[in-house]
Design an enzyme around this catalytic site. Sequence first.
Site, PDB file in Angstrom:
ATOM      1  N   LEU A 177       0.837  -1.210   0.000  1.00 54.75           N
ATOM      2  CA  LEU A 177       0.000   0.000   0.000  1.00 54.75           C
ATOM      3  C   LEU A 177       0.869   1.255   0.000  1.00 54.75           C
ATOM      4  CD1 LEU A 177      -2.699  -1.111   2.611  1.00 54.75           C
ATOM      5  CD2 LEU A 177      -2.690  -1.432   0.132  1.00 54.75           C
ATOM      6  N   PRO A 178       0.269   2.423  -0.293  1.00 61.31           N
ATOM      7  CA  PRO A 178       1.090   3.638  -0.429  1.00 61.31           C
ATOM      8  C   PRO A 178       1.803   4.092   0.841  1.00 61.31           C
ATOM      9  CG  PRO A 178      -1.038   3.918  -1.519  1.00 61.31           C
ATOM     10  CD  PRO A 178      -1.122   2.636  -0.738  1.00 61.31           C
TER      11      PRO A 178
ATOM     12  N   THR B 121       6.364   0.704   1.850  1.00 61.09           N
ATOM     13  CA  THR B 121       7.373   1.543   2.506  1.00 61.09           C
ATOM     14  C   THR B 121       6.637   2.554   3.375  1.00 61.09           C
ATOM     15  OG1 THR B 121       8.885   1.348   0.642  1.00 61.09           O
ATOM     16  CG2 THR B 121       9.254   3.185   2.144  1.00 61.09           C
TER      17      THR B 121
ATOM     18  N   LYS C  21      15.491   0.588   4.956  1.00 65.47           N
ATOM     19  CA  LYS C  21      15.052   1.070   3.630  1.00 65.47           C
ATOM     20  C   LYS C  21      15.127   2.602   3.568  1.00 65.47           C
ATOM     21  CE  LYS C  21      12.201   1.525  -0.040  1.00 65.47           C
ATOM     22  NZ  LYS C  21      12.565   1.260  -1.395  1.00 65.47           N
TER      23      LYS C  21
ATOM     24  N   LYS D 186       8.569  11.288  -0.751  1.00 69.38           N
ATOM     25  CA  LYS D 186       7.893  10.573   0.350  1.00 69.38           C
ATOM     26  C   LYS D 186       8.938   9.910   1.261  1.00 69.38           C
ATOM     27  CE  LYS D 186       5.805   6.192   1.187  1.00 69.38           C
ATOM     28  NZ  LYS D 186       5.369   4.920   0.672  1.00 69.38           N
TER      29      LYS D 186
HETATM   30  P1  NAD Z   1       0.584   2.442  -6.264  1.00 64.11           P
HETATM   31  O1  NAD Z   1      -0.052   3.731  -5.878  1.00 64.11           O
HETATM   32  O2  NAD Z   1       0.823   2.152  -7.701  1.00 64.11           O
HETATM   33  O3  NAD Z   1      -0.289   1.215  -5.669  1.00 64.11           O
HETATM   34  C1  NAD Z   1      -0.898   1.209  -4.414  1.00 64.11           C
HETATM   35  C2  NAD Z   1      -2.229   0.489  -4.555  1.00 64.11           C
HETATM   36  O4  NAD Z   1      -2.817   0.338  -3.254  1.00 64.11           O
HETATM   37  C3  NAD Z   1      -3.250   1.251  -5.417  1.00 64.11           C
HETATM   38  O5  NAD Z   1      -3.693   0.405  -6.471  1.00 64.11           O
HETATM   39  C4  NAD Z   1      -4.376   1.601  -4.425  1.00 64.11           C
HETATM   40  O6  NAD Z   1      -5.668   1.569  -5.024  1.00 64.11           O
HETATM   41  C5  NAD Z   1      -4.220   0.489  -3.407  1.00 64.11           C
HETATM   42  N1  NAD Z   1      -4.796   0.770  -2.093  1.00 64.11           N
HETATM   43  C6  NAD Z   1      -4.608   1.860  -1.309  1.00 64.11           C
HETATM   44  N2  NAD Z   1      -5.240   1.704  -0.132  1.00 64.11           N
HETATM   45  C7  NAD Z   1      -5.838   0.487  -0.184  1.00 64.11           C
HETATM   46  C8  NAD Z   1      -6.646  -0.255   0.736  1.00 64.11           C
HETATM   47  N3  NAD Z   1      -6.971   0.219   1.960  1.00 64.11           N
HETATM   48  N4  NAD Z   1      -7.095  -1.479   0.356  1.00 64.11           N
HETATM   49  C9  NAD Z   1      -6.785  -1.976  -0.849  1.00 64.11           C
HETATM   50  N5  NAD Z   1      -6.031  -1.324  -1.770  1.00 64.11           N
HETATM   51  C10 NAD Z   1      -5.576  -0.107  -1.425  1.00 64.11           C
HETATM   52  O7  NAD Z   1       1.950   2.366  -5.423  1.00 64.11           O
HETATM   53  P2  NAD Z   1       3.231   1.433  -5.740  1.00 64.11           P
HETATM   54  O8  NAD Z   1       4.151   2.152  -6.655  1.00 64.11           O
HETATM   55  O9  NAD Z   1       2.750   0.052  -6.053  1.00 64.11           O
HETATM   56  O10 NAD Z   1       3.926   1.467  -4.300  1.00 64.11           O
HETATM   57  C11 NAD Z   1       3.451   0.679  -3.217  1.00 64.11           C
HETATM   58  C12 NAD Z   1       4.453   0.795  -2.086  1.00 64.11           C
HETATM   59  O11 NAD Z   1       5.734   0.327  -2.533  1.00 64.11           O
HETATM   60  C13 NAD Z   1       4.668   2.239  -1.582  1.00 64.11           C
HETATM   61  O12 NAD Z   1       4.789   2.207  -0.185  1.00 64.11           O
HETATM   62  C14 NAD Z   1       5.965   2.650  -2.263  1.00 64.11           C
HETATM   63  O13 NAD Z   1       6.673   3.631  -1.527  1.00 64.11           O
HETATM   64  C15 NAD Z   1       6.711   1.328  -2.288  1.00 64.11           C
HETATM   65  N6  NAD Z   1       7.747   1.228  -3.339  1.00 64.11           N
HETATM   66  C16 NAD Z   1       7.484   1.645  -4.609  1.00 64.11           C
HETATM   67  C17 NAD Z   1       8.483   1.536  -5.582  1.00 64.11           C
HETATM   68  C18 NAD Z   1       8.232   1.990  -7.001  1.00 64.11           C
HETATM   69  O14 NAD Z   1       9.194   2.128  -7.761  1.00 64.11           O
HETATM   70  N7  NAD Z   1       6.970   2.204  -7.409  1.00 64.11           N
HETATM   71  C19 NAD Z   1       9.727   0.999  -5.255  1.00 64.11           C
HETATM   72  C20 NAD Z   1       9.952   0.529  -3.955  1.00 64.11           C
HETATM   73  C21 NAD Z   1       8.938   0.651  -2.996  1.00 64.11           C
END
Ligand code: NAD
Length: 301
Positions: A63-64, A97, A172, A247
């Site tokens: 999740l975000p 994260t 991290k 973030k």
């Molecule tokens: P994203 O916004 O693409 O995906 C998050 C998903 O969670 C969305 O589809 C949203 O609808 C869903 N969501 C939010 N609240 C919810 C809930 N209560 N129940 C069900 N679904 C819910 O984000 P992402 O890029 O996939 O990143 C996810 C995590 O990974 C973050 O914490 C980010 O910091 C971390 N991260 C991302 C990357 C990257 O390159 N994108 C790299 C390393 C870590």
Amino acid sequence: MQKVGFIGLGNMGGPMASNLLAKGYTVQAFDLSAAALAAAGDVEACESAAQAASGVDVLISMLPAGRHVRGLYLGDGNQAGLLDIVDPQTLVIDCSTIDPGSAQAVAAAAAQRSVAMLDAPVSGGTGGAQNGTLTFIVGGEAEVLARATPVLQAMGSNIFHAGDAGAGQIAKICNNMLLSILMAGTAEALALGVDQGLDPKVLSDIMKASSGGNWALNVYNPYPGVMDNVPAANNYSGGFLVDLMRKDLGLAMETAQASGSAIPMGALAQNLYQLHSANHGAGALDFSSIQMMYGAKDSRD
Ligand code: NAD
């Protein structure tokens, strides 16, 4: 452990769930976004997080931010938290994260209910998620990590045990703060050399082989025209977004505040990325676009 519940099928969670399917796991999944759920291919789509968490060996969330993770596991006033309904035999792994405080609060609530839980944020970006080569940086008990290892190996190629609950998040955050500092410093050195008439490719080769060598120079050069197959070669599209780096730097500031640690370099990097986002509308660009703050002449021009 064959049945996995997966919550959060965004840019990272979607491909991670696909890799579990490819490795023979059954995946039942939920996302608040119907589009994300539909894009996740052959996962069994659930109508709620509670349904996705029901009857599974492992429950994974991606999740975000901390508030989403706390709401999911501890409840948010409208609905019960998953920790109140999940089977105590289910192993819970949060890969988001988030701030270490939230990770520790959720882990403590899990422990009270005798539910085994890990924080396991990832490094490796969307490419790593797609290719199943993520690095998992894990906080929690070693025995729980041993139980989780097969399912983590289905999505990644490196697993580190950072320490107790929340330690995965702390490690991290430290890594990404360092990465932002290295990237900004690399961009600054390249801009100085170019302003003085040097070719950025020649300067990069010199610094790579000298004491300034670092990951940004070696594999992720921020100066356009120096390296192929990096975001700088593609108008800074793709890669790791400025907004996500902002973030993570915000998490570094909060974490430093909690332990009374001085992070002047991290604070400077956070301000640079903040200015970059405000000046260039760069939130959705790759973080190597910090080069734009220093001006960048494409060496192919
Ligand atoms: P994203 O916004 O693409 O995906 C998050 C998903 O969670 C969305 O589809 C949203 O609808 C869903 N969501 C939010 N609240 C919810 C809930 N209560 N129940 C069900 N679904 C819910 O984000 P992402 O890029 O996939 O990143 C996810 C995590 O990974 C973050 O914490 C980010 O910091 C971390 N991260 C991302 C990357 C990257 O390159 N994108 C790299 C390393 C870590």
